[in-house]
Design a protein around this motif. Structure first.
Motif, short mmCIF file in Angstrom:
data_model
loop_
_atom_site.label_atom_id
_atom_site.label_comp_id
_atom_site.label_asym_id
_atom_site.label_seq_id
_atom_site.Cartn_x
_atom_site.Cartn_y
_atom_site.Cartn_z
N GLU A 314 36.17 49.06 38.62
CA GLU A 314 36.15 50.01 37.51
C GLU A 314 34.71 50.38 37.14
OE1 GLU A 314 38.49 48.96 34.00
OE2 GLU A 314 38.90 51.12 33.92
N SER A 315 33.84 49.36 37.02
CA SER A 315 32.48 49.67 36.56
C SER A 315 31.66 50.37 37.63
CB SER A 315 31.78 48.40 36.08
OG SER A 315 31.77 47.45 37.11
N ALA A 316 31.85 50.01 38.90
CA ALA A 316 31.00 50.60 39.94
C ALA A 316 31.69 51.68 40.75
CB ALA A 316 30.52 49.49 40.89
N PHE A 317 33.03 51.66 40.79
CA PHE A 317 33.73 52.59 41.69
C PHE A 317 34.82 53.43 40.99
CE2 PHE A 317 32.31 48.89 44.29
CZ PHE A 317 31.29 49.55 44.96
N ASN A 318 34.75 53.50 39.67
CA ASN A 318 35.61 54.41 38.87
C ASN A 318 37.10 54.19 39.07
OD1 ASN A 318 33.22 55.78 38.10
ND2 ASN A 318 33.30 56.97 40.00
N THR A 319 37.49 52.98 39.47
CA THR A 319 38.90 52.75 39.81
C THR A 319 39.35 51.39 39.27
OG1 THR A 319 38.44 53.89 41.90
CG2 THR A 319 40.56 52.74 41.72
N PHE A 320 40.40 51.40 38.46
CA PHE A 320 40.96 50.14 37.96
C PHE A 320 41.79 49.52 39.08
CE2 PHE A 320 44.46 48.09 35.35
CZ PHE A 320 43.71 46.96 35.06
N PHE A 321 41.35 48.35 39.59
CA PHE A 321 42.03 47.77 40.75
C PHE A 321 42.12 46.25 40.66
CE2 PHE A 321 43.79 47.26 44.76
CZ PHE A 321 44.05 48.50 45.33
N PRO A 322 42.91 45.73 39.69
CA PRO A 322 43.02 44.28 39.58
C PRO A 322 43.80 43.70 40.76
CG PRO A 322 44.60 45.35 38.11
CD PRO A 322 43.76 46.45 38.74
#
Ligand code: A2P
Length: 325
Positions: A314-322
């Protein structure tokens, strides 16, 4: 040197050199120096972006007679963009070519994350972004059942291109699922492990399932300061408890952390580009931690994961991916 034994009976050195974040212009000489110092286990990956230079270091060491290919243990990892079965073999062949090898000792699935395929000629290594040139680049998922990727990994073993296969960053549920269908079960799990993330249940599960464990980031926050993924206050090397144990053994805090990892039965893959620290990280076999020290260190656990796609995607690649929740 101590070894850990895989289910197959193959053995690898408990200490390996982690190659993540070693700068390209230093990698070949670090690899050669490490081999001269006694490292035989190298932990590489497509995504580290330095497999060409790693291969140059390995070749130079072999050519100069410091080591033979058979004495080395080389691990590499399948990147997220190559989970579709038809991409697994080409990805392995590219790593082999870059590393100047004709087989790997161990090939690991790097993450339980399958993202959109990027053709090799378009971008290599592909990295996290699926569309880096877009104004708002993201990681685009391309879900592939892990067993489909795994069948292609098994094929690599059958062809003799890799000796062992395993996974990284999996939890117990994914391991169970994979084991339920695998013809060749994963022989290794590589995960983040240090006294702030002890993962006792995962370690026990692996032991009971005959899956060996490699601890990455065995020094804890150390690798994450430069990435702004850890606070200065989270340093394990400066923790009073570790400092005190280190002093009593006349060792460094780093050596205590690595020794703790080895005494738990894991292999550890600390990264260093510095010859003095490379040497220091090998000098772990002239002392032992007692049960009380081991448990004092383990009690530092805070379940603190520094390398978490649920945060950095999320912080570096604009994607929420838990992936761990
Ligand atoms: P350097 O390459 O300058 O030695 P980890 O493998 O746990 O991710 O840790 C790697 C980080 O820890 C790197 O920043 C590395 O820096 C540093 N490091 C490696 N070995 C030691 C050591 N023995 N003492 C202090 N720092 C170390």
């Amino acid at each position: 040197m101590q070894h850990i034994q895989l289910k197959s009976g193959r053995k690898l050195d408990s200490i390996g050199l982690g190659l993540w974040k070693i700068e390209n212009h230093l990698t070949a000489s670090v690899v050669q120096t490490a081999i001269q110092l006694g490292y035989r286990h190298l932990d590489s990956a497509c995504d580290y972006g330095n497999e060409v230079e790693t291969g140059q270091g390995i070749s130079a060491a072999i050519a100069s007679g410091d080591v033979s290919r058979e004495e080395l243990w080389i691990t590499s990892k399948l990147w997220n963009t190559y989970h579709r079965p038809e991409n697994v073999r080409p990805a392995l062949l590219r790593s082999l070519k870059d590393l100047q090898l004709d087989y790997l000792d161990l090939y690991l699935v790097h993450f339980p994350i399958s993202s959109k395929f990027i053709p090799f000629e378009e971008r290599y290594p592909p990295g996290w972004f699926s569309n880096p040139d877009d104004p708002h680049p993201t990681v685009q998922e391309d879900p592939v059942p892990i067993i489909e990727t795994w069948r292609a990994m098994e094929q690599l073993v059958e062809e003799g291109l890799v000796k062992e296969i395993g996974v990284c960053n999996f939890g117990t549920s994914l391991l169970r699922d994979l084991n339920s269908q695998a013809k060749i079960p994963p022989s290794m799990l590589q995960v983040e492990m240090h006294p702030y993330l002890t993962q006792e249940k995962l370690l026990r599960f692996c032991k009971e399932s005959e899956i060996a464990v490699t601890a990455f980031s065995p020094l804890g926050a150390q690798s994450y300061f430069q990435l702004n993924m850890a606070e200065a206050s989270e340093s394990l090397l400066e923790h009073d408890t570790l400092q005190a144990i280190a002093q009593s053994h006349k060792k460094s805090a780093a050596q205590i952390l690595l020794r703790w990892g080895i005494q738990r039965g894991t292999s550890v893959v600390p990264k260093s580009s510095n010859p003095k620290r490379l040497q220091e990280n090998l000098e772990l076999f002239d002392f032992e931690l007692n049960d009380s020290e081991l448990s004092t260190i383990s009690q530092l656990n805070r379940n603190r994961r520094f390398n978490d796609p649920g945060d950095f995607c999320e912080s570096a690649f604009n994607t929420f991916f838990p992936i761990y929740e």
